[in-house]
Write an enzyme that holds these catalytic residues in place. Structure first.
Site, PDB file in Angstrom:
ATOM      1  N   ASP A  18       0.956  -1.146   0.006  1.00 53.45           N
ATOM      2  CA  ASP A  18      -0.026  -0.228   0.035  1.00 53.45           C
ATOM      3  C   ASP A  18       0.849   1.088  -0.085  1.00 53.45           C
ATOM      4  O   ASP A  18       2.108   1.285   0.359  1.00 53.45           O
ATOM      5  CB  ASP A  18      -0.884   0.084   1.027  1.00 53.45           C
TER       6      ASP A  18
ATOM      7  N   GLU B 256       3.496   4.755  -3.709  1.00 49.59           N
ATOM      8  CA  GLU B 256       3.775   5.840  -4.993  1.00 49.59           C
ATOM      9  C   GLU B 256       4.979   6.423  -4.802  1.00 49.59           C
ATOM     10  O   GLU B 256       5.670   6.824  -6.044  1.00 49.59           O
ATOM     11  CB  GLU B 256       2.544   6.975  -4.752  1.00 49.59           C
TER      12      GLU B 256
ATOM     13  N   ASP C 252      -7.773   4.553  -3.635  1.00 48.09           N
ATOM     14  CA  ASP C 252      -8.759   5.345  -2.781  1.00 48.09           C
ATOM     15  C   ASP C 252      -9.844   5.914  -3.524  1.00 48.09           C
ATOM     16  O   ASP C 252      -9.894   7.174  -3.758  1.00 48.09           O
ATOM     17  CB  ASP C 252      -8.300   5.974  -1.607  1.00 48.09           C
TER      18      ASP C 252
END
Length: 666
Positions: free
Chosen positions: A386, A389, A456
């Site tokens: 998770d 990035e 998300d």
């Protein structure tokens, strides 16, 4: 000025301080690098070492030509008032048809390329190409803009939650182009030209391939950047997740309830805050006292455990001093090397956290060693990477400093290197079945078993419509393993009839995505912090009528798993994704190139998700060249027509191609 090098395999052009190197790089493909003074190999990228190929080159006083199979590049030396300018044109190797040509910015200055110098040999680079009126452009990663054809858009080359920069595009003109540069910048797909921009780099590096079909382009891209592994059979089933299961007892009670109800379940998820501190990479023993026993019980139920692992490292972590002192954390060009705020356990307010640096081999090895000891050796075999990035707050990637170079030059490959650490670690431990659920990716991530999900996203119909396009462009960017948070991540009231309809339709769409996963933070939404859990998000949380409809979809997915397994084998061997736009299979159908609201699931199924509330009828374009049978009713339709079909709430319109036998109906 222009010469053939390396026994005729390479063309090299020198115009003043600019050097252009054109060389074969895989089947029907050419790599172009442009630098000042010299082209070097010290800048990271996505391309793998190529297999040798036979090429033809020729040079003359006014230019040269290199041909690699289906792709040729011509170099024209154009005299101007300010000196000679080199202009490249890419053509089909057999017919000479123009595929893509560089475009001069101005008749005087600059040419197709522009370098604006900064310090230390770095500079802002621009690369211009012609625009073509009839061209359609696809791929370029995953974006929430809701468009399939991205002609006319400007896209930032930067990683963000829900926006994944994979700078590979597929053109309707029969070529693919990879901007093989992991730094920040943008691409402008305008009507009057295409421009790629690198904010700060030492060179330009791009790769072009040609093929007769989109499938051929994707196959050559997979050869150049890496094919995906085989998806393990267990990963094709249903994945249960919610914002956060707080402890071992709660998670096991959910898995047991699936078993008690006789519902299929393949994966259940331990999300964030299961750790002691961010960056410890281990279970909190107060909440997870016996992970080995938990994993054994899940295995007896046929269920795998997926565990969330973040790249962030809190100053409270037991690993922080070692990583800081040994240069394993991402540094900054200016200021303190911390990159985001975080509510860590045992600390009453936000504190700044750092990120580990996966471009550093020592950091990759250290992180995997901790993960192996605390998770893998206890039985965990699937990891959720998770916020990879990475999740910058504020989003200033230009201020980062990595082992491999400045953030502006290399930051976009962070998720690639994060996946690499886990893939190589798992393989070294003897595990051939690596699945990594990732929130971001870059070109080549597929070779490390990266399964991308769309981040998300809102729990809205508009978001669902955008996911269809985002998933198809992801597939055209070389990532065959993809999914969404079914129902959306942000919001969704389990007691709302309107939301339940959205959830049912999202489940139906999700059953035909490569991965099939429920996740989200439902109402009531908690404050962010270690105690958060989110509203209920199990399939029985939405009432009996909704559960009945979802259950039908769960079993639909079970029936499709054998078919999907074959599609995943094809993806492993050729790079062809299971879920793809209609034009990949029907490139000669003009309307297929404009169809963005349905897709092929393998060669035999056309899927038309219902994307608006209250809709019980759908119009579907059925490509020419096949006979299409409604999977639920057996009604046949001729290809090249638009069918108007029933879409009651209990089913999604699906069509079988040419009498294919795929068990859609029970």
């Amino acid at each position: 000025m222009l010469e053939s090098r390396e026994d005729g395999r390479v063309l090299e052009v020198r115009v003043r301080h600019e050097v252009i190197r054109i060389e074969p790089w895989g089947r029907d493909s050419l790599r172009v690098r442009v630098a000042r003074h010299r082209v070097t190999d010290d800048v990271p990228g996505a391309l793998l070492p190529p297999e040798p190929v036979v090429v033809d080159t020729e040079t003359g006083p006014d230019g040269g030509r290199i041909v690699n199979g289906a792709l040729a590049a011509e170099v024209e030396l154009v005299p101007t008032d300010t000196g000679v300018v080199a202009v490249l044109t890419f053509r089909r190797g057999d017919t000479g048809e123009e595929l893509l040509a560089e475009q001069r910015a101005h008749f005087w200055w600059p040419g197709p390329r522009l370098f604006l110098g900064q310090d230390g040999g770095y500079g802002r680079w621009e690369q211009r190409f012609h625009a073509y009126e009839d061209e359609k452009l696809f791929g370029l990663g995953q974006h929430p803009h809701g468009r399939l054809d991205q002609k006319g858009l400007v896209l930032d080359l930067v990683q963000r939650n829900g926006e994944v920069s994979i700078p590979f595009l597929v053109s309707s003109r029969g070529y693919g182009l990879l901007w093989n540069m992991p730094g920040t910048g943008r691409v402008e797909l305008a009507e009057n030209g295409t421009r790629w921009v690198a904010d700060s780099a030492r060179r330009i590096d791009y790769w072009v391939t040609a093929a007769e079909t989109p499938a051929g382009i994707l196959e050559r891209y997979a050869e150049a950047t890496g094919r995906p592994p085989l998806l393990p059979e267990w990963a094709s089933g249903f994945w249960q997740s919610k914002l956060r299961y707080r402890d071992q007892r709660e998670l096991l009670s959910v898995a047991r309830e699936y078993g008690r109800r006789g519902l299929p379940l393949s994966v259940i998820v331990v999300d964030f805050f299961h750790w002691t501190h961010l960056g410890d990479w281990r279970f909190d023993p107060d909440e997870w006292p016996d992970p080995e026993g938990m994993i054994r019980e899940l295995a007896d139920m046929g269920v795998r455990l997926l565990v969330s692992v973040w790249p962030s490292v809190s100053p409270l972590s037991e690993n922080f001093p070692t990583m800081r002192d040994n240069g394993m954390l991402v540094d900054t060009e200016r200021g303190v090397p911390v990159h985001a705020p975080w509510h860590d356990k045992g600390f009453g307010t936000e504190l700044p956290v750092a990120f580990h640096d996966p471009t550093n081999p020592e950091a990759r090895e250290f992180v995997w060693e901790r993960v192996k000891h605390n998770y893998y050796d206890k039985g965990v075999r699937a990891f959720w990477l998770d916020a990879c990035e990475p999740e910058l707050r504020p989003g200033h990637p230009h201020n980062l400093s990595f082992h491999t170079g400045p953030g502006a030059e290399v930051v976009n490959m962070y998720p690639l290197e994060q996946a690499r650490a886990f893939h190589e670690g798992s393989r070294a431990a003897g595990d051939e079945q690596v699945v990594l659920l990732c929130r971001s990716a870059w070109a080549g991530s597929q070779r490390y078993g990266a399964a991308l999900w769309s981040g998300d996203i809102p729990a809205t119909w508009e978001s669902l419509r955008a996911q269809v396009r985002a998933g198809l462009n992801t597939a055209l960017s070389g990532i065959p393993w993809w999914t969404t948070d079914i129902g959306g991540f942000h919001g969704g009231d389990p007691d709302s009839a309107e939301y339940r309809e959205l959830l049912v339709r999202w489940f139906q769409y999700g059953a035909f995505c490569p991965l099939f996963r429920l996740h989200g933070v439902r109402e009531p939404r908690p404050p962010f912090g270690p105690d958060m859990t989110g509203g209920p998000n199990e399939v029985w949380s939405y009432g009996e009528q909704t559960l009945e409809l979802i259950t039908e979809t769960l079993w639909l997915r079970e029936r499709l798993r054998s078919y999907l397994g074959e599609l995943m084998r094809v993806a492993h061997e050729t790079g062809l994704p299971p879920m793809r736009p209609l034009f990949v299979d029907f490139p000669h159908d003009e309307r297929a190139w404009r169809t963005a609201d349905c897709f092929m699931f393998g060669p035999d199924l056309l899927v038309a998700p219902v994307l608006y509330p209250g809709r019980r009828v759908r119009e579907v374009h059925l490509p020419e060249g096949a006979v299409w049978t409604e999977a639920w009713t057996g009604t046949e339709h001729t290809g090249g027509t638009v069918a108007r079909v029933d879409a009651p709430l209990e089913r999604i319109p699906v069509f079988l191609r040419d009498g294919a036998e795929v068990p859609v109906r029970g």
